[in-house]
Scaffold this motif. Structure first.
Motif, PDB file in Angstrom:
ATOM      1  N   HIS A  68      56.540 132.171  10.913  1.00 64.51           N
ATOM      2  CA  HIS A  68      57.576 133.220  10.866  1.00 64.51           C
ATOM      3  C   HIS A  68      58.888 132.695  11.459  1.00 64.51           C
ATOM      4  O   HIS A  68      58.942 131.570  11.979  1.00 64.51           O
ATOM      5  CB  HIS A  68      57.086 134.470  11.614  1.00 64.51           C
ATOM      6  N   SER A 100      59.142 132.705   3.254  1.00 62.12           N
ATOM      7  CA  SER A 100      59.496 133.883   4.073  1.00 62.12           C
ATOM      8  C   SER A 100      60.021 133.509   5.452  1.00 62.12           C
ATOM      9  O   SER A 100      60.851 134.226   6.024  1.00 62.12           O
ATOM     10  CB  SER A 100      58.278 134.809   4.216  1.00 62.12           C
ATOM     11  N   GLY A 114      63.694 134.896   5.967  1.00 63.48           N
ATOM     12  CA  GLY A 114      63.726 135.877   7.056  1.00 63.48           C
ATOM     13  C   GLY A 114      64.890 135.632   8.003  1.00 63.48           C
ATOM     14  O   GLY A 114      65.388 136.561   8.663  1.00 63.48           O
TER      15      GLY A 114
END
Ligand code: E4P
Length: 217
Positions: free
Chosen positions: A171, A191, A195
């Motif tokens: 992340h 992602s 992000g």
């Protein structure tokens, strides 16, 4: 910090490449299987397809676990394209193969690294990249980012040129923390990159600017 994308999905690779921020790709047998790429011929073709999209290093992992097998596979992979980096597992024969390839000027990525000692061995064997898996350490309640910090410290002590490729990034906070710690490269899913774009104040600010522009025009 270089941004690699950790996938064998050609659409995701194109997407990141089109943003202009992609420096390379990492793959592994699980990521290939996830895309339904099976059989050695298809896998080899897929590596070439990836190399044709991205301007940068593309890690291709060997399946053999013995030195001779790794050398044979690694040489075939390296011949596929100049961007291929031979990805080798962090086992005794993997280190031996890493030394073999680095002596011959072929780029390597030592993967499945979970301790500073393993990273030290990879650097001694002349690895181009070492891949500490931070997400998988976090998964078992061990601080993956701390491993990146420890490797950075050790490599800086001796000016090892092996690049720390923070892998198993899951992340955006992993990406930011890797940058703070001085990882040379991070590899994560699309992602974890897209992000980084998001902030509510950016969205509301842009909305207001456009609304105010419309009022006057
Ligand atoms: C690294 O090269 C690996 O392909 C990868 O980062 C593993 O990530 P995962 O733990 O999310 O499977």
């Amino acid at each position: 910090m270089k941004f690699f994308i950790d996938t064998a999905n050609l659409e995701d690779i194109k997407d990141a490449q089109d943003m202009g921020i992609l420096d390379g790709v990492t793959t592994n047998p699980s990521l290939m299987a996830k895309e339904g790429i099976t059989g050695i011929d298809n896998i080899m073709k897929h590596y070439v397809a990836i190399c044709n999209i991205v301007d940068g290093d593309v890690s291709a992992e060997v399946i053999s676990t013995d030195f001779e097998g790794m050398v044979k596979e690694g040489e075939a992979l390296a011949e596929l394209h100049e961007q291929i980096v031979v990805k080798l597992p962090m086992i005794k024969d993997g280190i031996k193969a890493c030394k073999y390839f680095s002596d011959r000027g072929i780029k390597t990525n030592v993967t499945l690294v979970f301790s500073p000692g393993q990273a030290l061995l990879a650097a001694k064997a002349g690895a181009t990249y070492v891949s500490p898996f931070i997400g998988r350490l976090d998964d078992i309640s061990t601080d993956g980012l701390n491993l990146v910090a420890e490797i950075r410290h050790i490599y800086d002590n001796y000016a090892f040129e092996t690049q720390i490729l923070a892998a198993s990034v899951r992340h955006t906070m992993h990406v930011i923390d890797c940058a703070k710690l001085g990882a040379d490269v991070m590899t994560g899913p699309l992602s974890s990159i897209t992000g980084l774009l998001r902030h509510p104040l950016t969205d509301s600010g842009l909305e207001k600017f456009l609304a105010d522009y419309k009022k006057g025009n």
